[in-house]
Design a protein around this motif. Structure first.
Motif, mmCIF file in Angstrom:
data_model
loop_
_atom_site.group_PDB
_atom_site.id
_atom_site.type_symbol
_atom_site.label_atom_id
_atom_site.label_comp_id
_atom_site.label_asym_id
_atom_site.label_seq_id
_atom_site.Cartn_x
_atom_site.Cartn_y
_atom_site.Cartn_z
ATOM 1 N N MET A 86 49.545 41.712 37.446
ATOM 2 C CA MET A 86 48.683 40.870 38.257
ATOM 3 C C MET A 86 47.261 41.442 38.318
ATOM 4 O O MET A 86 46.302 40.751 38.074
ATOM 5 N N LEU A 87 47.177 42.715 38.654
ATOM 6 C CA LEU A 87 45.846 43.318 38.771
ATOM 7 C C LEU A 87 45.129 43.395 37.437
ATOM 8 O O LEU A 87 43.899 43.348 37.384
ATOM 9 N N ASP A 88 45.891 43.493 36.354
ATOM 10 C CA ASP A 88 45.260 43.480 35.033
ATOM 11 C C ASP A 88 44.538 42.158 34.797
ATOM 12 O O ASP A 88 43.452 42.128 34.219
ATOM 13 N N GLN A 89 45.114 41.070 35.255
ATOM 14 C CA GLN A 89 44.476 39.755 35.121
ATOM 15 C C GLN A 89 43.197 39.685 35.964
ATOM 16 O O GLN A 89 42.192 39.128 35.531
ATOM 17 N N VAL A 90 43.257 40.251 37.160
ATOM 18 C CA VAL A 90 42.067 40.270 38.024
ATOM 19 C C VAL A 90 40.966 41.102 37.377
ATOM 20 O O VAL A 90 39.795 40.714 37.389
ATOM 21 N N ARG A 91 41.342 42.227 36.781
ATOM 22 C CA ARG A 91 40.346 43.081 36.120
ATOM 23 C C ARG A 91 39.668 42.380 34.946
ATOM 24 O O ARG A 91 38.489 42.573 34.693
ATOM 25 N N LEU A 92 40.435 41.579 34.216
ATOM 26 C CA LEU A 92 39.865 40.884 33.060
ATOM 27 C C LEU A 92 38.836 39.834 33.457
ATOM 28 O O LEU A 92 37.836 39.644 32.766
ATOM 29 N N ARG A 93 39.097 39.128 34.542
ATOM 30 C CA ARG A 93 38.200 38.051 34.990
ATOM 31 C C ARG A 93 38.031 38.083 36.509
ATOM 32 O O ARG A 93 38.487 37.189 37.216
ATOM 33 N N PRO A 94 37.360 39.089 37.019
ATOM 34 C CA PRO A 94 37.255 39.222 38.475
ATOM 35 C C PRO A 94 36.590 38.030 39.156
ATOM 36 O O PRO A 94 37.002 37.620 40.242
ATOM 37 N N SER A 95 35.581 37.447 38.540
ATOM 38 C CA SER A 95 34.888 36.325 39.192
ATOM 39 C C SER A 95 35.757 35.077 39.273
ATOM 40 O O SER A 95 35.539 34.218 40.118
ATOM 41 N N MET A 96 36.762 34.973 38.426
ATOM 42 C CA MET A 96 37.678 33.846 38.499
ATOM 43 C C MET A 96 38.636 34.002 39.684
ATOM 44 O O MET A 96 38.973 33.035 40.354
ATOM 45 N N TRP A 97 39.057 35.218 39.951
ATOM 46 C CA TRP A 97 40.037 35.478 40.999
ATOM 47 C C TRP A 97 39.383 35.750 42.348
ATOM 48 O O TRP A 97 39.913 35.375 43.393
ATOM 49 N N ILE A 98 38.250 36.463 42.335
ATOM 50 C CA ILE A 98 37.595 36.887 43.577
ATOM 51 C C ILE A 98 36.189 36.320 43.562
ATOM 52 O O ILE A 98 35.224 36.991 43.203
ATOM 53 N N ARG A 99 36.078 35.088 43.947
ATOM 54 C CA ARG A 99 34.812 34.359 43.791
ATOM 55 C C ARG A 99 33.658 34.939 44.577
ATOM 56 O O ARG A 99 32.544 34.996 44.117
ATOM 57 N N GLN A 100 33.928 35.392 45.800
ATOM 58 C CA GLN A 100 32.854 35.963 46.612
ATOM 59 C C GLN A 100 32.713 37.462 46.385
ATOM 60 O O GLN A 100 31.807 38.084 46.905
ATOM 61 N N GLY A 101 33.634 38.039 45.627
ATOM 62 C CA GLY A 101 33.584 39.471 45.349
ATOM 63 C C GLY A 101 33.918 40.344 46.540
ATOM 64 O O GLY A 101 33.566 41.510 46.570
ATOM 65 N N LEU B 39 36.495 42.204 49.435
ATOM 66 C CA LEU B 39 37.817 42.796 49.564
ATOM 67 C C LEU B 39 38.764 41.850 50.290
ATOM 68 O O LEU B 39 39.967 41.867 50.038
ATOM 69 N N GLN B 40 38.244 41.026 51.169
ATOM 70 C CA GLN B 40 39.085 40.052 51.877
ATOM 71 C C GLN B 40 39.703 39.074 50.879
ATOM 72 O O GLN B 40 40.880 38.741 50.990
ATOM 73 N N ASP B 41 38.937 38.632 49.907
ATOM 74 C CA ASP B 41 39.475 37.739 48.874
ATOM 75 C C ASP B 41 40.575 38.422 48.072
ATOM 76 O O ASP B 41 41.620 37.831 47.798
ATOM 77 N N LEU B 42 40.350 39.679 47.712
ATOM 78 C CA LEU B 42 41.364 40.426 46.973
ATOM 79 C C LEU B 42 42.613 40.609 47.820
ATOM 80 O O LEU B 42 43.736 40.439 47.342
ATOM 81 N N GLN B 43 42.433 40.907 49.084
ATOM 82 C CA GLN B 43 43.575 41.069 49.982
ATOM 83 C C GLN B 43 44.384 39.779 50.064
ATOM 84 O O GLN B 43 45.613 39.806 50.023
ATOM 85 N N ASN B 44 43.714 38.655 50.162
ATOM 86 C CA ASN B 44 44.408 37.371 50.228
ATOM 87 C C ASN B 44 45.238 37.119 48.971
ATOM 88 O O ASN B 44 46.369 36.635 49.050
ATOM 89 N N ILE B 45 44.697 37.451 47.821
ATOM 90 C CA ILE B 45 45.428 37.282 46.562
ATOM 91 C C ILE B 45 46.665 38.175 46.553
ATOM 92 O O ILE B 45 47.763 37.740 46.189
ATOM 93 N N LEU B 46 46.503 39.426 46.949
ATOM 94 C CA LEU B 46 47.617 40.367 46.927
ATOM 95 C C LEU B 46 48.708 39.976 47.919
ATOM 96 O O LEU B 46 49.901 40.084 47.617
#
Length: 61
Positions: A1-16, A18-25
């Protein structure tokens, strides 16, 4: 999962944030639980990373 986020962070975490990342996790951990997937997820709340972070940042308690 995190590998996908690393490849395209702006696709997964639009505002960049940590709250967005936490929500995904949290969503990922919930999906694993709901579907009965037995996959080690060290970033889940209460997991090893969470405990490590809590020990180093007492203000999170």
């Amino acid at each position: 999962m995190l590998d996908q986020v690393r490849l395209r962070p702006s696709m997964w975490i639009r505002q960049g944030s940590l709250q967005d990342l936490q929500n995904i996790l949290i969503g990922y951990a919930t999906a694993l639980s709901v579907h009965g997937v037995d996959e080690p997820f060290e970033l889940s709340p209460g997991g090893p990373f969470s405990e490590w972070l809590r020990a180093r940042l007492p203000e999170l308690q």
